[in-house]
Scaffold this active site. Structure first.
Site, PDB file in Angstrom:
ATOM      1  N   ARG A  21      81.585  -5.885  49.948  1.00 59.15           N
ATOM      2  CA  ARG A  21      82.438  -5.006  49.144  1.00 59.15           C
ATOM      3  C   ARG A  21      82.232  -5.378  47.686  1.00 59.15           C
ATOM      4  O   ARG A  21      82.166  -6.562  47.338  1.00 59.15           O
ATOM      5  CB  ARG A  21      83.921  -5.161  49.515  1.00 59.15           C
ATOM      6  N   GLU A  40      82.040   1.561  42.428  1.00 57.26           N
ATOM      7  CA  GLU A  40      81.163   2.535  43.104  1.00 57.26           C
ATOM      8  C   GLU A  40      81.858   3.855  43.404  1.00 57.26           C
ATOM      9  O   GLU A  40      81.193   4.878  43.586  1.00 57.26           O
ATOM     10  CB  GLU A  40      80.603   1.944  44.407  1.00 57.26           C
ATOM     11  N   HIS A  96      75.383   1.916  48.775  1.00 55.62           N
ATOM     12  CA  HIS A  96      76.188   1.706  49.983  1.00 55.62           C
ATOM     13  C   HIS A  96      75.525   2.367  51.204  1.00 55.62           C
ATOM     14  O   HIS A  96      76.134   3.186  51.897  1.00 55.62           O
ATOM     15  CB  HIS A  96      77.621   2.236  49.789  1.00 55.62           C
TER      16      HIS A  96
END
Ligand code: NAD
Length: 332
Positions: free
Chosen positions: A234, A263, A295
């Site tokens: 994360r 993000e 991601h």
């Protein structure tokens, strides 16, 4: 059951529709994320499905509860974007996909390591321009180097298994040591030792209230000069602004990030016709030794199938009043 699936891309639709042939649920796909402005689109649905960057704050959950939504299904492992206390108070069950393919994420993490170490991203650009110079492309043998794995759950152990195959020494940090990791020969150490002795540090722990900016100015200063850091967990586990300074000082020698703390405003969308306003992202992505992926570590056909199977299975268990092992509550 009627399910509103937020933030969907073509690949989500493809795998959910395939798997739903066994379930026969009514699936409504939205290409926008869940948030205060979009919660009302779930009206008439029984459940809502979201991903890593949707907003499941108290305010949004309250709106979903008012619409009669009983279940929030995360199609991911992490649930840091959900206010679990609010969900409990509002009577919304939260379910997740704890493991869809740890190998998919671990293999991507190792892909980032190999690419950065051997400068494959730079070689790709050079050879396309008929520049066959090898200057600046020197890497290091991973054999007999030390990898520090922070978080030795499913993904951390899958990463270790691959790195052991390279002949690396494995240091590990996790408040709950894993017998599987010990079997693989990992040595559990405290964080200062892991920082001081690792050539590559890879993050595989969840983001919690206690480990925001776990990797920061202070922890970078304890690491080897030229350390490689990989984050596929994360974004907010790593202080991106502090990483810029550490890169300038050559403390960080390579940084691979599949996740980024800001993000939410960038990833999963095509922004190539816009001016990116995030100066930290821009500064980082201008460094030759920083590699971003948006991601995508989870993005394999196997993982997408497993995500759809577990999500629809979780919803079916909740709807039938059965025990759902993938339910997350405020206490867990
Ligand atoms: P897991 O629950 O199997 O393992 C997590 C491990 O982290 C556990 O062993 C836990 O004890 C440990 N841990 C918790 N807090 C810690 C801390 N402060 N320091 C060190 N260790 C700590 O989870 P997993 O399936 O291995 O997934 C790990 C993380 O990977 C997820 O939480 C998620 O954030 C991330 N993830 C990313 C992607 C992606 O596409 N990039 C996909 C899936 C998961």
């Amino acid at each position: 059951m009627k399910l509103a699936i937020y933030g969907t891309k073509n690949y989500d639709k493809k795998y959910f529709e395939l798997v739903n042939q066994q379930y026969g649920d009514e699936l409504v796909f939205f290409d926008f994320m869940l948030g205060a402005a979009t919660a009302k689109n779930a009206e008439g649905c029984d459940a809502v499905c979201i991903f890593v960057n949707d907003d499941a704050s108290r305010e949004v959950l309250a709106e979903l509860a008012a619409l009669g939504i009983k279940t929030l299904a995360l199609r991911c492992a992490g649930f840091n974007n959900v206010d679990l206390d609010a969900a409990k108070e509002l009577g919304i069950s939260v379910v997740r996909v704890p493991a869809y393919s740890p190998e998919a994420v671990a293999e991507h993490a190792v892909g980032l390591m190999l690419c950065l170490n051997r400068h494959i991203h730079r070689a790709y650009q050079r050879t396309r321009e008929a520049n066959f110079s090898l200057e600046g492309l020197t890497g290091f043998n991973m054999y007999q180097r030390t990898a520090g794995i922070i978080g030795t759950g499913k993904i951390g152990v899958a990463a270790m298994r691959i790195l052991k195959g390279f002949g690396m020494q494995i240091l590990a940090y996790d408040p709950y040591p894993s017998p599987l990791a010990l079997e693989l020969g990992a040595e559990y150490v405290d964080l200062p030792t892991l920082y001081a002795q690792s050539d590559i540090i890879s993050l595989h722990c969840p983001l919690t209230a206690d480990n925001h900016h776990l990797l920061n100015k202070e922890s970078f200063s304890q690491m080897k000069d030229g350390v490689m850091i990989i984050n596929t967990s994360r974004g907010a586990l790593l202080d991106a602004s502090a990483a810029i300074d550490a890169l300038k000082q050559q403390k960080i020698g390579a940084l691979g990030m599949d996740v980024y703390e800001n993000e939410r405003d960038l990833f999963f969308e095509d922004k190539s016709n816009e001016v990116v306003l995030d100066d930290v992202f821009r500064r980082l992505s201008s460094c030759h030794n920083v590699l971003f992926t948006g991601h995508q570590a989870f993005l394999t056909g196997e993982a997408l199938t497993s995500i759809a199977e577990t999500t629809l299975g979780n919803l079916s268990q909740i709807a039938n009043g059965e025990q759902c092992p993938n339910q997350v509550t405020a206490q867990s």
